[in-house]
Scaffold this active site. Structure first.
Site, PDB file in Angstrom:
ATOM      1  N   GLY A 103     -33.145 -43.983  98.699  1.00 29.92           N
ATOM      2  CA  GLY A 103     -32.678 -44.475  97.412  1.00 29.92           C
ATOM      3  C   GLY A 103     -32.976 -43.557  96.244  1.00 29.92           C
ATOM      4  CG  HIS A 104     -36.070 -41.222  93.833  1.00 26.69           C
ATOM      5  ND1 HIS A 104     -36.537 -39.961  93.597  1.00 26.69           N
ATOM      6  CD2 HIS A 104     -36.137 -41.859  92.646  1.00 26.69           C
ATOM      7  CE1 HIS A 104     -36.913 -39.843  92.338  1.00 26.69           C
ATOM      8  NE2 HIS A 104     -36.679 -40.986  91.746  1.00 26.69           N
ATOM      9  CG  PHE A 105     -31.741 -39.878  92.766  1.00 27.60           C
ATOM     10  CD1 PHE A 105     -31.728 -41.099  92.099  1.00 27.60           C
ATOM     11  CD2 PHE A 105     -32.621 -38.895  92.335  1.00 27.60           C
ATOM     12  CE1 PHE A 105     -32.549 -41.318  91.003  1.00 27.60           C
ATOM     13  CE2 PHE A 105     -33.462 -39.103  91.247  1.00 27.60           C
ATOM     14  CZ  PHE A 105     -33.420 -40.324  90.588  1.00 27.60           C
TER      15      PHE A 105
END
Length: 151
Positions: free
Chosen positions: A54-56
């Protein structure tokens, strides 16, 4: 007190010094140690780290707060080795971060070098200065304060 530390320390030995476990153990190896002064450790940053989902997506970057956490954990290793103790019965918590600066991104494939020195110790509180680097270039720095929890 003698400090017979056989370097490098691997992750199994580090786990006897810190209570952290995967995926939150952020120190893979300790390569230099000067009692009550400094430690040099590193974290191998791989594409399998769970935060990269999720990052990124499409542009994975290690979160800066985890770089600072890695510096704090290296400081914990320094304190535990200096006091010749293990994680059993002693818990230290990150209580303050000062002067954090991030100058470059940390990405999968990097080896994050963590150099931490003890600035001051007051009773159950340690103040560390940490510099994180990749390929000899500073990526982040911070002053980190950790305190031993009262039982």
């Amino acid at each position: 007190m003698t400090h017979n530390v056989q370097l490098p320390l691997d992750v199994n030995t580090i786990q006897t010094l810190l209570p952290h476990r995967y995926p939150f153990l952020l120190v893979d190896r300790v390569v230099e140690f000067e009692p009550h002064k400094r430690v040099l450790a590193y974290k191998n940053v791989t594409c399998n780290e769970p935060y990269f989902q999720g990052h990124f997506p499409g542009h994975p970057v290690m979160p800066g707060v985890l770089v600072v956490e890695a510096l704090a954990q290296a400081g914990g290793v320094l304190t535990q080795l200096s006091n010749q103790s293990t994680a059993d019965g002693r818990l230290f918590y990150l209580v303050k971060i000062d002067n954090a600066k991030f100058s470059k991104m940390v990405v999968p494939g990097d080896r994050l070098d963590l150099e931490v020195t003890i600035k001051r110790v007051i009773r159950n509180v340690a103040i560390y200065t940490g510099v994180a680097s990749v390929n000899g270039e500073q990526v982040a720095c911070a002053e980190v304060v950790c305190a031993e929890a009262k039982s």
